[in-house]
Scaffold this motif. Sequence first.
Motif, mmCIF file in Angstrom:
data_model
loop_
_atom_site.group_PDB
_atom_site.id
_atom_site.type_symbol
_atom_site.label_atom_id
_atom_site.label_comp_id
_atom_site.label_asym_id
_atom_site.label_seq_id
_atom_site.Cartn_x
_atom_site.Cartn_y
_atom_site.Cartn_z
ATOM 1 N N ASP A 111 0.806 -1.221 0.000
ATOM 2 C CA ASP A 111 0.000 0.000 0.000
ATOM 3 C C ASP A 111 0.842 1.276 0.000
ATOM 4 O O ASP A 111 0.330 2.362 0.241
ATOM 5 C CB ASP A 111 -0.941 0.003 1.211
ATOM 6 N N TRP A 112 2.149 1.132 -0.267
ATOM 7 C CA TRP A 112 3.054 2.275 -0.395
ATOM 8 C C TRP A 112 3.576 2.317 -1.826
ATOM 9 O O TRP A 112 4.051 1.306 -2.349
ATOM 10 C CB TRP A 112 4.272 2.126 0.523
ATOM 11 N N GLY A 113 3.539 3.478 -2.444
ATOM 12 C CA GLY A 113 4.129 3.661 -3.764
ATOM 13 C C GLY A 113 5.386 4.505 -3.641
ATOM 14 O O GLY A 113 5.338 5.612 -3.117
ATOM 15 N N ILE A 114 6.497 3.979 -4.110
ATOM 16 C CA ILE A 114 7.788 4.676 -4.020
ATOM 17 C C ILE A 114 8.440 4.662 -5.397
ATOM 18 O O ILE A 114 8.605 3.599 -6.001
ATOM 19 C CB ILE A 114 8.719 3.989 -2.993
ATOM 20 N N LYS A 115 8.765 5.826 -5.899
ATOM 21 C CA LYS A 115 9.421 5.942 -7.208
ATOM 22 C C LYS A 115 8.586 5.301 -8.323
ATOM 23 O O LYS A 115 9.119 4.733 -9.267
ATOM 24 C CB LYS A 115 10.815 5.317 -7.171
ATOM 25 N N GLY A 116 7.283 5.368 -8.176
ATOM 26 C CA GLY A 116 6.404 4.809 -9.196
ATOM 27 C C GLY A 116 6.222 3.303 -9.110
ATOM 28 O O GLY A 116 5.619 2.701 -9.998
ATOM 29 N N LEU A 117 6.732 2.687 -8.040
ATOM 30 C CA LEU A 117 6.628 1.242 -7.857
ATOM 31 C C LEU A 117 6.006 0.930 -6.503
ATOM 32 O O LEU A 117 6.032 1.747 -5.589
ATOM 33 C CB LEU A 117 8.020 0.591 -7.920
ATOM 34 N N SER A 118 5.495 -0.295 -6.387
ATOM 35 C CA SER A 118 5.040 -0.766 -5.087
ATOM 36 C C SER A 118 6.262 -1.027 -4.212
ATOM 37 O O SER A 118 7.289 -1.523 -4.692
ATOM 38 C CB SER A 118 4.238 -2.061 -5.251
#
Length: 130
Positions: A111-118
């Motif tokens: 449920d976290w998106g980082i740099k456009g990725l999960s």
Amino acid sequence: MPVVHIEVRRQYSPAEEQALIESVHAALVCSLQIPEHDRIVRLSVHPPERFACPTDKVQPERFTLISIDLFSGRSPAAKRKLYSELAQRLAVLGIPPDHLLVRLREIPREDWGIKGLSAVDIDLGFEVEV
């Protein structure tokens, strides 16, 4: 990658605000073993009439609420250490331990998106399950 929101009921000097932010981040690094550079810490100052707190506080202007969103998986021992570290470090800044409320919100990595990725699809560079 905790995301922290510190809410206070009084105006601090810029130096005091920085010390508060640094103290909270240092407690996270020590207890949750996150990298030093991994910091997202916000400070909100509320007029006391817009931030009610428990009426039994001797110094209600010192009441401090810290909300921390973090990945699920920290052990109860790591959380206990976090609470203790926060109380000790903030007491040095004049915030009594009984005027501190910490709220953790554990969020699954998917449920976290980082740099456009999960977050489940990237190397975080640190262990979550401490």
